[in-house]
Design a protein around this motif. Structure first.
Motif, PDB file in Angstrom:
ATOM      1  N   THR A   1       0.882  -1.155   0.000  1.00 30.31           N
ATOM      2  CA  THR A   1       0.000   0.000   0.000  1.00 30.31           C
ATOM      3  C   THR A   1       0.926   1.212   0.000  1.00 30.31           C
ATOM      4  O   THR A   1       2.150   1.057  -0.040  1.00 30.31           O
TER       5      THR A   1
ATOM      6  N   ASP B   1      -5.188  -0.590  -1.256  1.00 32.34           N
ATOM      7  CA  ASP B   1      -5.669   0.745  -0.893  1.00 32.34           C
ATOM      8  C   ASP B   1      -6.099   1.555  -2.120  1.00 32.34           C
ATOM      9  O   ASP B   1      -6.381   2.748  -2.005  1.00 32.34           O
ATOM     10  N   GLY B   2      -6.146   0.903  -3.284  1.00 29.49           N
ATOM     11  CA  GLY B   2      -6.567   1.571  -4.507  1.00 29.49           C
ATOM     12  C   GLY B   2      -5.467   2.258  -5.273  1.00 29.49           C
ATOM     13  O   GLY B   2      -5.729   2.894  -6.303  1.00 29.49           O
ATOM     14  N   THR B   3      -4.216   2.138  -4.843  1.00 30.01           N
ATOM     15  CA  THR B   3      -3.094   2.737  -5.551  1.00 30.01           C
ATOM     16  C   THR B   3      -2.657   1.830  -6.700  1.00 30.01           C
ATOM     17  O   THR B   3      -2.442   0.635  -6.488  1.00 30.01           O
TER      18      THR B   3
ATOM     19  N   ASN C   1      -9.247   9.211  -4.739  1.00 31.44           N
ATOM     20  CA  ASN C   1      -8.103   8.488  -4.200  1.00 31.44           C
ATOM     21  C   ASN C   1      -6.858   9.219  -4.649  1.00 31.44           C
ATOM     22  O   ASN C   1      -6.503   9.220  -5.828  1.00 31.44           O
TER      23      ASN C   1
ATOM     24  N   TYR D   1      -3.148   9.331  -4.577  1.00 32.54           N
ATOM     25  CA  TYR D   1      -2.135   8.307  -4.319  1.00 32.54           C
ATOM     26  C   TYR D   1      -1.016   8.782  -3.396  1.00 32.54           C
ATOM     27  O   TYR D   1      -0.508   8.004  -2.592  1.00 32.54           O
TER      28      TYR D   1
ATOM     29  N   ARG E   1     -11.519  13.702   4.397  1.00 29.50           N
ATOM     30  CA  ARG E   1     -10.698  12.491   4.352  1.00 29.50           C
ATOM     31  C   ARG E   1     -11.412  11.385   5.124  1.00 29.50           C
ATOM     32  O   ARG E   1     -11.880  11.587   6.249  1.00 29.50           O
TER      33      ARG E   1
ATOM     34  N   ASP F   1     -11.310   1.699  -0.986  1.00 27.79           N
ATOM     35  CA  ASP F   1     -11.530   2.399  -2.241  1.00 27.79           C
ATOM     36  C   ASP F   1     -12.731   1.776  -2.960  1.00 27.79           C
ATOM     37  O   ASP F   1     -12.746   0.564  -3.208  1.00 27.79           O
TER      38      ASP F   1
ATOM     39  N   SER G   1      -8.086   2.801   3.002  1.00 26.90           N
ATOM     40  CA  SER G   1      -7.011   3.567   2.379  1.00 26.90           C
ATOM     41  C   SER G   1      -6.657   4.777   3.242  1.00 26.90           C
ATOM     42  O   SER G   1      -7.541   5.407   3.833  1.00 26.90           O
TER      43      SER G   1
ATOM     44  N   HIS H   1      -5.441   7.455   1.976  1.00 28.86           N
ATOM     45  CA  HIS H   1      -5.442   8.652   1.121  1.00 28.86           C
ATOM     46  C   HIS H   1      -6.700   8.722   0.262  1.00 28.86           C
ATOM     47  O   HIS H   1      -6.630   8.868  -0.951  1.00 28.86           O
ATOM     48  N   LEU H   2      -7.850   8.634   0.933  1.00 28.53           N
ATOM     49  CA  LEU H   2      -9.137   8.671   0.249  1.00 28.53           C
ATOM     50  C   LEU H   2      -9.967   9.826   0.799  1.00 28.53           C
ATOM     51  O   LEU H   2     -10.063  10.000   2.019  1.00 28.53           O
TER      52      LEU H   2
END
Length: 401
Positions: A194, A241-243, A299, A301, A323, A328, A356, A358-359
């Motif tokens: 992640t 985490d969707g990255t 998202n 990154y 935030r 994600d 995540s 960073h969402l």
């Protein structure tokens, strides 16, 4: 400087993914110039099959960049009976597992922070050996405090979850004591598959004048080379985490300042090309007048806890997004498609979506006129400046429209 975390190839097929997904696009984009001045791999060079090192090294060497390697927990000799012997194969190929490397603008300390524990409940834990502390004490005694000092390792210094020690707290405390008088520091780690930024402070035992920045770098292999393949036969392999999988670049200035940037793999193709800094997820259609519970997700990154993320509707007023620490939604949708499929959609399914770091989220209004509405999101990155991405949704008067 190129920074790769966790190429983590299990087979020759994965080595080919690494070549085509990460390395060849870098070569294609160099336009006659050097790809970078230096390269760094943050462990898990391969995934337990150490016989793949020659193939991997040939691919990485095609970049024609001096390269440093930190070992990871999948680079161990699992037939070793003690930690001291667990990296014999790694050392035979790459040299010392702990060393310093100096450039004109920065000093680097690369070290093995995987403590092998054969026969225990877990095979390893993050930490350092006594001889590594002795090396660090000796090196740091004469190291410049004006230069940037970069520490590179595999296992992050922070614990993976509250109450679960994944890096030995006593070793972290001792390391922090050695570093507290160095004002220009950066920690680079991998392992998690992640991506996040952690700023260590007094709550972690850090006693320096300013928080210690640790960048936990996303994996080159993403989610272990999993997911649906694209037209080129390369798995999507988005991380939990969707990255998107990829690599980082570190730029160092003469004044010890630095910049960081994430590069999604093959960013010139597919959905990843929309903006290499962020991805948006929102519903395509909403009923006009419905309760505004559906929103837009961004998202980001390289997002940090203090990142400024804003949105606007139809070029109206910019408003802050909130935030949220949740999975994600785009990856959740991919998980659902995997569940609903009556056959495997890839060699391995997509990663299971996890919360995540960073969402961001904001509600979408449903009280506007029927029709198409534009959503703009902007992010203010400390190194790359303002980044924007747009999408749209439709409002319908009835479900039959």
């Amino acid at each position: 400087m190129l920074v790769f975390a966790d190429p983590q190839t299990k087979t020759a097929t994965d080595v080919d993914y690494y070549r085509r997904d990460i390395v060849e696009p870098l070569l294609a984009g160099r336009a006659g110039s050097r790809v970078a001045d230096l390269g760094l791999s943050l462990g898990d060079i391969t995934h337990d099959d150490l016989s793949l090192y020659p193939q991997l090294n040939a691919v990485t060497a095609s970049l024609e960049v001096p390269w440093l390697h930190a070992p990871g927990n999948h680079d161990l000799d699992f037939d070793a009976t003690r930690d001291e012997d667990s990296l014999l194969s790694f050392r035979h190929v790459y040299g010392p597992d702990t060393f310093a490397w100096e450039e004109a603008q920065a000093n680097f300390v690369v070290f093995d922070d995987v403590v092998y524990q054969p026969g225990g409940k877990t095979d390893y834990i993050g930490g350092l050996r006594p001889d590594q502390f002795a090396f660090l004490e000796s090196y740091l005694a004469s190291a410049s405090k004006q230069r940037l000092l970069v520490l590179a390792m595999h296992i992050p210094l922070f614990d993976a979850a509250p109450g679960r020690e994944t890096f030995r707290s006593a070793d972290r405390e001792r390391l922090f004591a050695l570093l507290k008088d160095f004002p220009n520091l950066l920690v680079l780690s991998g392992h998690s598959h992640t991506q996040r930024h952690v700023f260590h402070d007094a709550t972690d035992g850090w006693q320096g004048a300013k928080p210690l920045h640790e960048y936990n770098v996303g994996a080159a292999c993403g989610a272990f080379w999993s997911g649906v393949k694209d037209a080129q036969g390369i798995p999507d392999t988005t991380m939990s985490d969707g990255t998107p999988n990829g690599y980082a670049r570190l730029s160092v200035r003469a004044d010890a300042g630095y910049g960081l940037r994430w590069f999604p793999a093959r960013q010139s193709g597919g959905d990843k090309a929309a903006n290499p800094y962020l991805r948006l997820y929102l519903p395509k259609v909403l009923r006009r007048g419905s309760y505004p519970i559906r929103g837009v997700f961004a998202n980001v990154y390289m997002g940090r806890a203090d990142s400024r993320v804003e949105y606007r509707i139809d070029e109206g007023e910019w408003k802050p997004m909130r935030r949220v620490e949740q999975p994600d939604p785009a990856l959740l949708a991919e998980n659902a498609r995997d569940d609903e499929a009556d056959r495997l959609r890839g060699y391995d399914r997509a990663a299971i979506a996890t919360p995540s770091a960073h969402l961001w989220n904001a509600p979408l209004p449903t009280d506007a006129a029927a029709g198409e509405h534009q959503v703009d999101v902007r992010v203010f990155d400390p190194w790359q400046g303002e980044q924007r991405l747009s999408a749209s949704y439709r409002l319908l008067d009835t479900a039959q429209d």
